[in-house]
Design a protein around this motif. Sequence first.
Motif, PDB file in Angstrom:
ATOM      1  N   SER A  34      -9.522  41.080   7.578  1.00 16.67           N
ATOM      2  CA  SER A  34     -10.583  40.723   6.636  1.00 16.67           C
ATOM      3  C   SER A  34     -10.685  41.735   5.503  1.00 16.67           C
ATOM      4  CB  SER A  34     -11.921  40.608   7.371  1.00 16.67           C
ATOM      5  OG  SER A  34     -11.870  39.587   8.351  1.00 16.67           O
ATOM      6  N   GLU A  43     -10.615  35.139  -2.716  1.00 17.11           N
ATOM      7  CA  GLU A  43     -11.060  33.735  -2.647  1.00 17.11           C
ATOM      8  C   GLU A  43     -10.773  33.140  -1.271  1.00 17.11           C
ATOM      9  OE1 GLU A  43     -10.392  29.463  -4.973  1.00 17.11           O
ATOM     10  OE2 GLU A  43      -9.500  31.308  -5.767  1.00 17.11           O
ATOM     11  N   TYR A  44      -9.596  33.426  -0.739  1.00 13.37           N
ATOM     12  CA  TYR A  44      -9.256  32.927   0.588  1.00 13.37           C
ATOM     13  C   TYR A  44     -10.053  33.648   1.665  1.00 13.37           C
ATOM     14  CZ  TYR A  44      -6.518  31.711   4.715  1.00 13.37           C
ATOM     15  OH  TYR A  44      -6.141  31.258   5.953  1.00 13.37           O
ATOM     16  N   SER A  45     -10.285  34.943   1.478  1.00 10.73           N
ATOM     17  CA  SER A  45     -10.968  35.761   2.471  1.00 10.73           C
ATOM     18  C   SER A  45     -12.361  35.247   2.788  1.00 10.73           C
ATOM     19  CB  SER A  45     -11.052  37.210   1.986  1.00 10.73           C
ATOM     20  OG  SER A  45     -11.693  38.024   2.936  1.00 10.73           O
ATOM     21  N   ALA A  46     -13.013  34.642   1.814  1.00  9.69           N
ATOM     22  CA  ALA A  46     -14.405  34.200   1.974  1.00  9.69           C
ATOM     23  C   ALA A  46     -14.576  33.230   3.140  1.00  9.69           C
ATOM     24  CB  ALA A  46     -14.903  33.581   0.683  1.00  9.69           C
ATOM     25  N   THR A  47     -13.548  32.446   3.430  1.00 11.67           N
ATOM     26  CA  THR A  47     -13.665  31.440   4.494  1.00 11.67           C
ATOM     27  C   THR A  47     -12.559  31.553   5.545  1.00 11.67           C
ATOM     28  OG1 THR A  47     -12.382  29.863   3.149  1.00 11.67           O
ATOM     29  CG2 THR A  47     -14.790  29.798   2.946  1.00 11.67           C
ATOM     30  N   TYR A  49     -11.687  33.263   8.316  1.00 12.95           N
ATOM     31  CA  TYR A  49     -11.877  33.297   9.760  1.00 12.95           C
ATOM     32  C   TYR A  49     -13.181  32.641  10.220  1.00 12.95           C
ATOM     33  CZ  TYR A  49      -7.882  36.293  10.973  1.00 12.95           C
ATOM     34  OH  TYR A  49      -6.620  36.793  11.217  1.00 12.95           O
ATOM     35  N   ASN A  50     -13.736  31.772   9.409  1.00 12.57           N
ATOM     36  CA  ASN A  50     -15.035  31.174   9.760  1.00 12.57           C
ATOM     37  C   ASN A  50     -15.021  30.507  11.129  1.00 12.57           C
ATOM     38  OD1 ASN A  50     -16.120  32.043   7.405  1.00 12.57           O
ATOM     39  ND2 ASN A  50     -16.337  30.033   6.446  1.00 12.57           N
ATOM     40  N   SER A  53     -14.476  33.103  14.127  1.00 14.37           N
ATOM     41  CA  SER A  53     -15.608  33.973  14.432  1.00 14.37           C
ATOM     42  C   SER A  53     -16.618  33.271  15.324  1.00 14.37           C
ATOM     43  CB  SER A  53     -16.277  34.441  13.134  1.00 14.37           C
ATOM     44  OG  SER A  53     -15.379  35.217  12.367  1.00 14.37           O
ATOM     45  N   VAL A  72      -7.494  28.051  13.490  1.00 14.64           N
ATOM     46  CA  VAL A  72      -7.803  28.926  12.353  1.00 14.64           C
ATOM     47  C   VAL A  72      -6.989  30.214  12.412  1.00 14.64           C
ATOM     48  CG1 VAL A  72      -9.613  30.357  11.320  1.00 14.64           C
ATOM     49  CG2 VAL A  72     -10.094  27.981  11.931  1.00 14.64           C
TER      50      VAL A  72
END
Length: 232
Positions: A34, A43-47, A49-50, A53, A72
């Motif tokens: 992360s 931009e990709y990091s924002a979602t 591992y949603n 988690s 995921v």
Amino acid sequence: MVMWMREFNQSGKGHIEFWGVDMRKPGVALANVSKFLDAADAEYSATAYNGLSAALFQLNPSQTVKDTGLRVAGEVLDHMRRNRDVYLTNRKTADIDWAIQNARLVLQAATFKWGSGDQGKVRDQAMADNVEWILEHSPGSPGTKIVVWAHNDHIAKEPDQLGGYLSVRHPSNYKTFGFAFHEGRYNANAGNGRSAWDASDSYPGSVEYVLHQSGIPRFILDLHAATGKPGA
């Protein structure tokens, strides 16, 4: 042991690094990925591992949540591998490879927790793969030597064990040292955290009992010269 390694590095006689190879608890690896994505792929990091988690931090996640978490974890690793060349434009190669390896650890942990395969096999194969990654990415590679410290069961040269995989990949270079003792205590996790436990004393007929009868407080026994013949 770690303090001795630090003193050795400071002595100028050589360089030793300390790594972990187990993958059951992916919290640190997930945080490392992360952090990298926040800087290199915001931009990709924002979602990224949603879904994962949600599965990791639920006490008893549903099968749907588990399946989502596993999917995921795989998607994040695939995305990072596809974008490696993009990351190379403004990130160091070593940092990128380290982040991708951490994403791989997260997938290994998810597969161990929620995959359909045998957990023991999944874990030992993942640990063997991680040992290989360390060897390949060591500053001294090729030629780097490594000591793998694990339970006797893991290092044994048996199929589907860590040692089994490594002995196939390094047939002439993989040597095993098993530990045994007559009596004492050992540290282990048992649901409520790590604590000390009393070991059962060895008994007549066991290897530990026979070695204890020698009267030697501690020693190494080389079995390479053993004939395997009864009474030898």
